[in-house]
Design a protein around this motif. Structure first.
Motif, PDB file in Angstrom:
ATOM      1  N   SER A  67     -60.474 -61.874 -22.745  1.00  0.00           N
ATOM      2  CA  SER A  67     -60.484 -61.794 -24.007  1.00  0.00           C
ATOM      3  C   SER A  67     -60.508 -60.034 -24.432  1.00  0.00           C
ATOM      4  CB  SER A  67     -61.485 -62.157 -25.007  1.00  0.00           C
ATOM      5  OG  SER A  67     -61.585 -63.669 -24.792  1.00  0.00           O
ATOM      6  N   ASN A  68     -60.042 -59.518 -25.430  1.00  0.00           N
ATOM      7  CA  ASN A  68     -59.912 -58.016 -25.437  1.00  0.00           C
ATOM      8  C   ASN A  68     -61.387 -57.687 -26.288  1.00  0.00           C
ATOM      9  OD1 ASN A  68     -58.699 -59.259 -27.895  1.00  0.00           O
ATOM     10  ND2 ASN A  68     -58.967 -56.970 -28.785  1.00  0.00           N
ATOM     11  N   VAL A  69     -61.886 -56.603 -25.875  1.00  0.00           N
ATOM     12  CA  VAL A  69     -63.319 -56.252 -26.463  1.00  0.00           C
ATOM     13  C   VAL A  69     -62.824 -55.711 -27.922  1.00  0.00           C
ATOM     14  CG1 VAL A  69     -65.074 -54.593 -26.363  1.00  0.00           C
ATOM     15  CG2 VAL A  69     -64.567 -56.191 -24.566  1.00  0.00           C
ATOM     16  N   ALA A  70     -63.173 -56.121 -28.832  1.00  0.00           N
ATOM     17  CA  ALA A  70     -63.087 -55.492 -30.295  1.00  0.00           C
ATOM     18  C   ALA A  70     -63.630 -54.088 -30.339  1.00  0.00           C
ATOM     19  CB  ALA A  70     -63.311 -56.421 -31.303  1.00  0.00           C
ATOM     20  N   GLY A  71     -63.264 -53.495 -31.640  1.00  0.00           N
ATOM     21  CA  GLY A  71     -63.737 -51.935 -31.807  1.00  0.00           C
ATOM     22  C   GLY A  71     -65.292 -51.645 -31.240  1.00  0.00           C
ATOM     23  N   GLY A  72     -66.020 -52.740 -30.933  1.00  0.00           N
ATOM     24  CA  GLY A  72     -67.426 -52.160 -30.898  1.00  0.00           C
ATOM     25  C   GLY A  72     -67.598 -51.633 -29.419  1.00  0.00           C
ATOM     26  N   GLY A  73     -66.600 -51.537 -28.578  1.00  0.00           N
ATOM     27  CA  GLY A  73     -66.725 -50.983 -27.214  1.00  0.00           C
ATOM     28  C   GLY A  73     -67.154 -49.693 -27.036  1.00  0.00           C
ATOM     29  N   VAL A  74     -68.227 -49.010 -27.079  1.00  0.00           N
ATOM     30  CA  VAL A  74     -68.549 -47.539 -27.430  1.00  0.00           C
ATOM     31  C   VAL A  74     -69.334 -47.635 -25.979  1.00  0.00           C
ATOM     32  CG1 VAL A  74     -69.889 -45.976 -28.562  1.00  0.00           C
ATOM     33  CG2 VAL A  74     -68.548 -47.487 -29.700  1.00  0.00           C
ATOM     34  N   LEU A  75     -68.913 -46.338 -25.304  1.00  0.00           N
ATOM     35  CA  LEU A  75     -69.428 -45.919 -24.085  1.00  0.00           C
ATOM     36  C   LEU A  75     -70.392 -44.679 -24.209  1.00  0.00           C
ATOM     37  CD1 LEU A  75     -66.900 -46.520 -21.171  1.00  0.00           C
ATOM     38  CD2 LEU A  75     -68.995 -48.036 -21.912  1.00  0.00           C
ATOM     39  N   PRO A  76     -71.414 -44.456 -23.686  1.00  0.00           N
ATOM     40  CA  PRO A  76     -72.197 -42.934 -23.854  1.00  0.00           C
ATOM     41  C   PRO A  76     -71.341 -42.293 -22.847  1.00  0.00           C
ATOM     42  CG  PRO A  76     -73.614 -44.782 -22.632  1.00  0.00           C
ATOM     43  CD  PRO A  76     -72.457 -45.395 -23.204  1.00  0.00           C
ATOM     44  N   VAL A  77     -71.205 -40.759 -23.189  1.00  0.00           N
ATOM     45  CA  VAL A  77     -70.447 -39.837 -22.099  1.00  0.00           C
ATOM     46  C   VAL A  77     -71.285 -38.943 -21.841  1.00  0.00           C
ATOM     47  CG1 VAL A  77     -68.251 -40.578 -22.932  1.00  0.00           C
ATOM     48  CG2 VAL A  77     -69.489 -38.845 -24.262  1.00  0.00           C
TER      49      VAL A  77
END
Ligand SMILES: [Cu+2]
Length: 436
Positions: free
Chosen positions: A103-113
């Motif tokens: 399943s595709n990860v919806a917009g909440g996929g946020v990674l620290p950079v």
């Protein structure tokens, strides 16, 4: 192959019916390709093509028709009361040996950079695939699909948001199961089950093929590994296993997966703010606010972040990646299998230092010198190329390394060079640690 006017650099003409049909993409709400047979535009769940009413026959250019043979098409073009009773079944979905759900990860996929983006943020939105579509389990790069050569596989795409596809790159499925959105169809909310035969043992990958240049950049990809058809396969990522060298099977003690990527944070901020379809004009019911996409600039890719297997390199750490998922530690004499995928848009050069001399045993999912292609290629030591391998986007090389060398830390370097100018953008170092 038809010449598509837009390929000659003019904007999509929505008043031209045939042109619109060529670009039309269908969301699919049913779980099998049987559902694609909708010759009379009567099935609920499809987006109707433009200028066509419910129940009206489609254009001969409609992709739901043009995917099929001419003979099949001729039958379909006449109105048929009960198409499923008359039409062949190109995809009967028999019982598979192995199934996957992605399943595709919806917009909440946020990674620290590790440093600020072009927008001044210390995190970045990254899409991706895993079983659930939730970000509480790893999702970038997507969870590996791992199969055994020759078996029948079903991979079910269950999107959570928008429409996407899975293209299993480098295998040879039927066109309907190839997951190339603009050539077949997009998968909407109901999901779709792709059916395919596991290809010859080797390293492949899967990725979304909707608005590909953007969705791939956003992280919608993962490795697809086909293992030899031997007991114990498919093997576990990063562990021991068996691999073909020519026609023989070899054991390896440790597998190292290097998925090399780069990111232009502008794409992860400004571009995605214009929607999933930014850069391809109008798709289905999705519109982008920019009238003719001139603000999107997908031809401009100037990466400012550089990664290996989802781990960001940081100048504060001299761009050395020591994360154990990337930097292997082995006991002297053990054999390492490296599977290297360039998932970046830069051209990368991977350089192994002397005295390491890994042997290149496969390229792009094909074992060098394996029957029936034994006369065309043989494995070779990387030192014959000066210890360097140069990969452009989507290339994969597999290397076997015998670590019977003096114990120590060996620095493998990865150079990222701009896809147009060839300017060196970053050099990342990955230590390979060999203990006695
Ligand atoms: Cu996608």
């Amino acid at each position: 192959m038809a010449v598509i006017p837009r390929d000659r650099d003019h904007h999509l003409n929505e008043a031209n019916y045939d042109e619109m049909i060529q670009f039309w993409q269908h969301g699919v709400a049913q779980p099998s390709s049987m559902a694609l047979m909708d010759p009379n535009n009567t099935k609920p769940g499809f987006e109707l093509p433009p200028n066509r009413l419910l129940g009206e026959a489609p254009s001969p250019n409609d992709r739901r028709i043009s995917m099929f043979s001419a003979n099949f098409r001729n039958n379909v073009l006449a109105p048929i009361a009960d198409p499923l009773s008359l039409l062949p079944t190109p995809d009967p979905l028999p019982v598979p040996a192995r199934t996957f759900t992605r399943s595709n990860v919806a917009g909440g996929g946020v990674l620290p950079v590790p440093y600020a983006t072009k927008g001044g943020r210390l995190s970045m939105e990254v899409w991706g695939f895993n079983e659930t579509g939730n970000t509480n389990v790893p999702w970038f790069p997507g969870t590996t699909i791992r199969v055994r050569e020759g078996e029948l596989v079903h991979s079910h795409l269950g999107p959570r948001f928008g429409s996407h596809t899975i293209h299993h790159h480098g295998i040879e499925p039927t066109p309907m199961n190839d997951g190339v959105g603009h050539a077949t169809f997009l998968v909407g909310g109901g999901g779709y089950t792709y059916q395919w035969i596991a290809p010859p043992a080797g390293t492949y990958f899967y990725h979304c093929h909707k608005n590909t240049v953007l969705h791939f950049e956003m992280g919608m990809y993962g490795l697809l590994i086909s293992d030899p058809d031997v007991p114990g396969a498919p093997f576990l990522d990063g562990r021991s296993g068996m691999v073909y060298r020519q026609d023989s099977l070899r054991n390896y003690d440790k597998e190292v997966l290097w998925v090399i990527d780069d990111m232009d944070s502008r794409w992860h901020e400004d571009v995605i703010a214009m929607g999933h379809s930014a850069g391809i004009g109008r798709v289905g019911n999705e519109f982008i606010t920019s009238a003719d996409n001139t603000d999107v600039n997908l031809h401009r890719f100037d990466p400012d972040f550089f990664l290996v297997s989802g781990v960001f390199a940081s100048p504060v750490e001299q761009n050395v990646i020591t994360h154990p998922a990337v930097s292997p530690t082995v006991t002297r004499g053990e054999t390492i299998l490296f599977r290297v995928l360039n998932a970046a848009y830069t051209v990368v050069t991977v350089r192994f230092p002397s005295p390491l001399n890994p042997e290149v045993i496969a390229m792009d999912g094909r074992t060098l010198g394996r029957t029936p292609f034994v006369q065309y290629a043989n494995p070779f030591g990387l030192s014959s190329l000066g210890g360097e391998m140069r990969l452009s986007t989507a290339q994969r090389w597999d290397l076997l390394l015998n670590t019977s060398v003096p114990a120590g830390t060996y620095s493998v370097t990865i150079e990222y060079r701009h896809w147009v100018t060839q300017a060196l953008l970053r050099t990342v170092t990955v230590p390979v640690v060999i203990t006695s």
